[in-house]
Motif scaffolding. Structure first.
Motif, PDB file in Angstrom:
ATOM      1  N   SER A 101      48.087  44.085  47.190  1.00  0.00           N
ATOM      2  CA  SER A 101      47.319  44.624  46.078  1.00  0.00           C
ATOM      3  C   SER A 101      48.208  45.486  45.180  1.00  0.00           C
ATOM      4  O   SER A 101      48.168  46.718  45.258  1.00  0.00           O
ATOM      5  N   PRO A 102      48.999  44.844  44.323  1.00  0.00           N
ATOM      6  CA  PRO A 102      49.904  45.613  43.463  1.00  0.00           C
ATOM      7  C   PRO A 102      49.162  46.598  42.550  1.00  0.00           C
ATOM      8  O   PRO A 102      49.694  47.655  42.215  1.00  0.00           O
ATOM      9  N   GLY A 103      47.921  46.268  42.172  1.00  0.00           N
ATOM     10  CA  GLY A 103      47.144  47.178  41.334  1.00  0.00           C
ATOM     11  C   GLY A 103      46.860  48.489  42.043  1.00  0.00           C
ATOM     12  O   GLY A 103      46.964  49.569  41.452  1.00  0.00           O
ATOM     13  N   LEU A 104      46.500  48.398  43.318  1.00  0.00           N
ATOM     14  CA  LEU A 104      46.244  49.599  44.108  1.00  0.00           C
ATOM     15  C   LEU A 104      47.524  50.414  44.248  1.00  0.00           C
ATOM     16  O   LEU A 104      47.515  51.633  44.091  1.00  0.00           O
ATOM     17  N   ARG A 105      48.622  49.745  44.539  1.00  0.00           N
ATOM     18  CA  ARG A 105      49.909  50.437  44.658  1.00  0.00           C
ATOM     19  C   ARG A 105      50.226  51.181  43.365  1.00  0.00           C
ATOM     20  O   ARG A 105      50.624  52.340  43.377  1.00  0.00           O
ATOM     21  N   GLU A 106      50.020  50.510  42.243  1.00  0.00           N
ATOM     22  CA  GLU A 106      50.312  51.114  40.940  1.00  0.00           C
ATOM     23  C   GLU A 106      49.462  52.370  40.718  1.00  0.00           C
ATOM     24  O   GLU A 106      49.957  53.394  40.262  1.00  0.00           O
ATOM     25  N   VAL A 107      48.169  52.290  41.057  1.00  0.00           N
ATOM     26  CA  VAL A 107      47.276  53.437  40.898  1.00  0.00           C
ATOM     27  C   VAL A 107      47.745  54.604  41.768  1.00  0.00           C
ATOM     28  O   VAL A 107      47.820  55.747  41.318  1.00  0.00           O
ATOM     29  N   LEU A 108      48.066  54.313  43.040  1.00  0.00           N
ATOM     30  CA  LEU A 108      48.437  55.381  43.979  1.00  0.00           C
ATOM     31  C   LEU A 108      49.795  56.004  43.673  1.00  0.00           C
ATOM     32  O   LEU A 108      50.037  57.155  44.012  1.00  0.00           O
ATOM     33  N   GLU A 109      50.686  55.245  43.025  1.00  0.00           N
ATOM     34  CA  GLU A 109      52.024  55.755  42.735  1.00  0.00           C
ATOM     35  C   GLU A 109      52.171  56.293  41.322  1.00  0.00           C
ATOM     36  O   GLU A 109      53.149  56.969  41.018  1.00  0.00           O
ATOM     37  N   ALA A 110      51.217  55.990  40.436  1.00  0.00           N
ATOM     38  CA  ALA A 110      51.340  56.355  39.020  1.00  0.00           C
ATOM     39  C   ALA A 110      51.299  57.872  38.821  1.00  0.00           C
ATOM     40  O   ALA A 110      50.477  58.564  39.415  1.00  0.00           O
ATOM     41  N   GLY A 111      52.166  58.342  37.958  1.00  0.00           N
ATOM     42  CA  GLY A 111      52.200  59.769  37.660  1.00  0.00           C
ATOM     43  C   GLY A 111      51.129  60.197  36.669  1.00  0.00           C
ATOM     44  O   GLY A 111      50.731  61.349  36.635  1.00  0.00           O
ATOM     45  N   HIS A 112      50.657  59.254  35.862  1.00  0.00           N
ATOM     46  CA  HIS A 112      49.698  59.606  34.811  1.00  0.00           C
ATOM     47  C   HIS A 112      48.229  59.560  35.273  1.00  0.00           C
ATOM     48  O   HIS A 112      47.339  59.911  34.526  1.00  0.00           O
ATOM     49  N   ILE A 113      47.989  59.152  36.504  1.00  0.00           N
ATOM     50  CA  ILE A 113      46.619  59.110  37.039  1.00  0.00           C
ATOM     51  C   ILE A 113      46.408  60.370  37.871  1.00  0.00           C
ATOM     52  O   ILE A 113      47.250  60.729  38.700  1.00  0.00           O
ATOM     53  N   ASN A 114      45.263  61.029  37.655  1.00  0.00           N
ATOM     54  CA  ASN A 114      45.047  62.299  38.359  1.00  0.00           C
ATOM     55  C   ASN A 114      44.769  62.072  39.847  1.00  0.00           C
ATOM     56  O   ASN A 114      44.366  60.995  40.278  1.00  0.00           O
ATOM     57  N   ARG A 115      44.989  63.119  40.629  1.00  0.00           N
ATOM     58  CA  ARG A 115      44.881  63.035  42.096  1.00  0.00           C
ATOM     59  C   ARG A 115      43.482  62.656  42.557  1.00  0.00           C
ATOM     60  O   ARG A 115      43.325  61.942  43.537  1.00  0.00           O
ATOM     61  N   ARG A 116      42.469  63.150  41.862  1.00  0.00           N
ATOM     62  CA  ARG A 116      41.090  62.863  42.258  1.00  0.00           C
ATOM     63  C   ARG A 116      40.816  61.360  42.194  1.00  0.00           C
ATOM     64  O   ARG A 116      40.233  60.792  43.115  1.00  0.00           O
ATOM     65  N   ASP A 117      41.290  60.704  41.121  1.00  0.00           N
ATOM     66  CA  ASP A 117      41.096  59.259  40.992  1.00  0.00           C
ATOM     67  C   ASP A 117      41.909  58.493  42.039  1.00  0.00           C
ATOM     68  O   ASP A 117      41.452  57.486  42.580  1.00  0.00           O
ATOM     69  N   LYS A 118      43.105  58.979  42.312  1.00  0.00           N
ATOM     70  CA  LYS A 118      43.928  58.353  43.346  1.00  0.00           C
ATOM     71  C   LYS A 118      43.247  58.477  44.711  1.00  0.00           C
ATOM     72  O   LYS A 118      43.186  57.507  45.470  1.00  0.00           O
ATOM     73  N   GLN A 119      42.749  59.681  45.012  1.00  0.00           N
ATOM     74  CA  GLN A 119      42.072  59.905  46.297  1.00  0.00           C
ATOM     75  C   GLN A 119      40.829  59.022  46.405  1.00  0.00           C
ATOM     76  O   GLN A 119      40.539  58.484  47.475  1.00  0.00           O
ATOM     77  N   SER A 120      40.128  58.862  45.301  1.00  0.00           N
ATOM     78  CA  SER A 120      38.933  58.017  45.296  1.00  0.00           C
ATOM     79  C   SER A 120      39.294  56.570  45.618  1.00  0.00           C
ATOM     80  O   SER A 120      38.627  55.906  46.425  1.00  0.00           O
TER      81      SER A 120
END
Length: 180
Positions: free
Chosen positions: A41-60
C-alpha cells in the motif's frame, strides 16, 4: 550513520519490550507483517511518512489499519510512536536490526550464498550442516543465483567471505602467471 544508530536504538527498545512480555518472536512477526502492508500500500506509506500531513491524520490512518490487524498492544504502541516521532521512514532499518537481534538471541546465523545455478536440497542441507558446525549456530541460507560466479560458490557469514568460485580461482591463476 545516524539512521543506523536510530534504527538500532528503536530496535533495541522493541526487543526489550518483546522480551519483557515474552512475545519477542510475535512482535517481530507483526512488525514484518506491517512492513508488508506498507509494501502493498504505497499510498498508506506516503501518508505515514509525509512531512506535510499532521500527526492526528497519520495516527487515524494507522489506527484504521491496526484495528483490522489484531496486533499486540506493544506492537501497536511502537508503530504509533514511530508515527508520532516522524520516524516511520526508518521502519525497514529498524526491522532489519530487530530481526538480527532476535536471531542472535535464538542462535541463528543468516548466511548469504552466491551460486551460478540453484542448489539442490541435499546440497543446501550439506552446506547448512557444515556451516552450522563451523559457526556453532543454526544456519539459515539465503541463496542468490549469480551466473558471474561461473562455478563453485561464494559464502558470506557475517563480515567473513569464503570465496570458492571458479571466477576467483581463474583470477588468482592469471595473477600468478603475470608475476612470473
Amino acid at each position: 550513520m545516524i539512521g543506523g544508530s536510530i534504527a538500532r536504538r528503536y530496535a533495541r527498545a522493541l526487543r526489550d519490550i518483546g522480551q519483557e512480555d515474552r512475545q519477542l518472536r510475535q512482535v517481530l512477526s507483526e512488525v514484518e507483517a506491517f512492513a508488508g502492508i506498507l509494501d502493498r500500500s504505497p499510498g498508506l506509506r506516503e501518508v505515514l511518512e509525509a512531512g506535510h500531513i499532521n500527526r492526528r491524520d497519520k495516527q487515524s490512518a494507522l489506527d484504521q489499519v491496526l484495528s483490522k490487524a489484531g496486533f499486540l498492544p506493544s506492537t501497536k504502541s511502537f508503530l504509533s510512536l514511530l508515527v508520532d516521532k516522524g520516524r516511520m521512514n526508518v521502519l525497514l532499518p529498524i526491522l532489519g536490526e530487530l530481526r538480527r537481534m532476535v536471531e542472535e538471541l535464538e542462535g541463528i546465523e543468516r548466511v548469504e550464498v552466491s551460486v551460478p545455478m540453484p542448489m539442490s536440497p541435499p546440497q543446501k542441507e550439506m552446506l547448512k550442516e557444515m556451516l552450522g558446525r563451523r559457526t556453532g549456530k543454526k544456519v539459515v541460507l539465503e541463496e542468490t543465483v549469480d551466473p558471474a560466479v561461473l562455478g563453485g560458490l561464494v559464502v558470506r557469514v557475517g563480515s567473513t567471505v569464503y570465496d570458492g568460485s571458479v571466477r576467483t580461482q581463474i583470477r588468482q591463476i592469471r595473477e600468478n602467471l603475470q608475476k612470473g
